[in-house]
Scaffold this active site. Structure first.
Site, PDB file in Angstrom:
ATOM      1  N   THR A 126       0.817  -1.204   0.000  1.00 26.09           N
ATOM      2  CA  THR A 126       0.000   0.000   0.000  1.00 26.09           C
ATOM      3  C   THR A 126       0.855   1.261   0.000  1.00 26.09           C
ATOM      4  OG1 THR A 126      -1.731  -1.221   1.146  1.00 26.09           O
ATOM      5  CG2 THR A 126      -1.926   1.163   1.162  1.00 26.09           C
ATOM      6  N   CYS A 127       1.930   1.260   0.765  1.00 23.92           N
ATOM      7  CA  CYS A 127       2.817   2.430   0.809  1.00 23.92           C
ATOM      8  C   CYS A 127       3.456   2.691  -0.551  1.00 23.92           C
ATOM      9  CB  CYS A 127       3.885   2.250   1.887  1.00 23.92           C
ATOM     10  SG  CYS A 127       3.203   2.172   3.559  1.00 23.92           S
ATOM     11  N   THR A 128       3.803   1.632  -1.251  1.00 23.49           N
ATOM     12  CA  THR A 128       4.386   1.774  -2.584  1.00 23.49           C
ATOM     13  C   THR A 128       3.361   2.357  -3.548  1.00 23.49           C
ATOM     14  OG1 THR A 128       5.917  -0.051  -2.186  1.00 23.49           O
ATOM     15  CG2 THR A 128       5.482   0.522  -4.491  1.00 23.49           C
TER      16      THR A 128
END
Length: 155
Positions: free
Chosen positions: A45-47
């Site tokens: 998700t952060c990517t």
């Protein structure tokens, strides 16, 4: 929920950043800043979030806003993350979590029934006077970057 609200003065900070040097909120006085907090480099998700912000970086610049991401990861980890995914945004390394704490995003989280402390994905839109103009707490990614971009354009 973060303790900061619209109209509050955004806590100033200086952090080491990807690519070397430092990033300070005060250096952007007179400009809008999108400050987003995320848990960890190179997770799914952060990517996706970092890629979304990178994809819209020029649109944010056109709207007069700079995007800064902050996580507790090191500069070395940020540099690898940026190189791997060709990211074009500034990432601040808040290893001691002072900025994360100042913005109230280090909180209890629950995943699959397990409770732990961590960074709650949050975004702050900061106006040219250094005041918080928008808060998105416990962010879900779908349409988030577009929503923040529209708010930055309207500011």
């Amino acid at each position: 929920m973060t303790h900061l609200k619209i109209g509050d003065l955004a806590p100033d900070f200086t952090l080491p950043k990807n690519g070397g040097g430092v990033v300070s909120l005060s250096e952007y006085r007179g400009k809008k800043v999108v400050l987003y907090f995320y848990p960890q480099d190179d997770t799914q998700t952060c990517t996706l979030q970092a890629i979304d912000f990178t994809g819209k970086a020029e649109a944010f610049r056109t709207a007069g806003a700079t995007v800064i991401g902050v996580s507790p990861d090191s500069v070395k980890k940020h540099d690898k993350f940026c190189a791997k995914h060709k990211l074009g945004i500034t990432l601040g390394a808040d290893e001691d979590r002072k900025v994360i704490d100042a913005y109230g995003v280090w909180r209890e989280k629950k995943t699959f029934g397990i409770t732990y402390m961590g960074v709650v994905r949050s975004t702050f839109l900061i106006d040219a006077e250094g005041r918080i103009a928008g808060v998105w707490d416990n962010v879900r990614l779908k349409n988030h970057v577009d929503t923040v971009l529209e708010a930055a354009k309207a500011l």
